[in-house]
Write a protein that holds these residues in place. Structure first.
Motif, PDB file in Angstrom:
ATOM      1  N   UNK A  25       0.906  -1.306  -0.035  1.00  0.00           N
ATOM      2  CA  UNK A  25      -0.001  -0.042   0.040  1.00  0.00           C
ATOM      3  C   UNK A  25       1.080   1.308   0.029  1.00  0.00           C
ATOM      4  N   UNK A  26       1.917   1.294   0.821  1.00  0.00           N
ATOM      5  CA  UNK A  26       2.961   2.465   0.934  1.00  0.00           C
ATOM      6  C   UNK A  26       3.423   2.680  -0.565  1.00  0.00           C
ATOM      7  N   UNK A  27       3.893   1.606  -1.203  1.00  0.00           N
ATOM      8  CA  UNK A  27       4.558   1.734  -2.450  1.00  0.00           C
ATOM      9  C   UNK A  27       3.469   2.357  -3.530  1.00  0.00           C
ATOM     10  N   UNK A  28       2.229   1.756  -3.207  1.00  0.00           N
ATOM     11  CA  UNK A  28       1.265   2.264  -4.333  1.00  0.00           C
ATOM     12  C   UNK A  28       0.848   3.749  -4.130  1.00  0.00           C
ATOM     13  N   UNK A  29       0.909   4.082  -3.039  1.00  0.00           N
ATOM     14  CA  UNK A  29       0.336   5.384  -2.686  1.00  0.00           C
ATOM     15  C   UNK A  29       1.708   6.516  -3.059  1.00  0.00           C
TER      16      UNK A  29
END
Length: 101
Positions: A20-24
């Motif tokens: 999720x962090x990478x996607x955001x």
């Protein structure tokens, strides 16, 4: 015609927050008025499932955005954290709040 894409990603156990962090973080690179929505969501009933919803003015503009060289490192970081390949469903939005008519 407006183009939508629903992506289902399954993170390896314990890796959902990292994905999720990478996607955001990668979403911040998309500075394109053709991108009407980029939404990252966590499944409420599964600790490993992530959904990414894209809404673009056209399918072609979405394809061009994926060619941004700066996105490649994010993709390379994400793939080893996933179980299998993301599932994708193409959508043809026909109306609603935020959908151009």
């Amino acid at each position: 015609m407006t183009y939508g894409l629903l992506n289902k990603l399954t993170a390896k156990p314990g890796k959902r927050d990292e994905v999720v962090g990478i996607l955001l973080e990668s979403g911040k690179l998309i500075d394109d008025p053709a991108c009407l929505m980029y939404l990252v969501s966590e499944a409420a009933d599964d600790p490993d499932t992530i959904y990414v919803t894209d809404l673009w003015t056209t399918k072609e503009q979405h394809a061009e955005a994926l060619k941004i060289p700066a996105l490649r490192p994010f993709i390379e970081r994400t793939m080893p954290l996933l179980e299998g390949m993301p599932e994708q469903i193409e959508l043809h939005p026909v109306g609603g709040i935020g959908v151009p008519q």
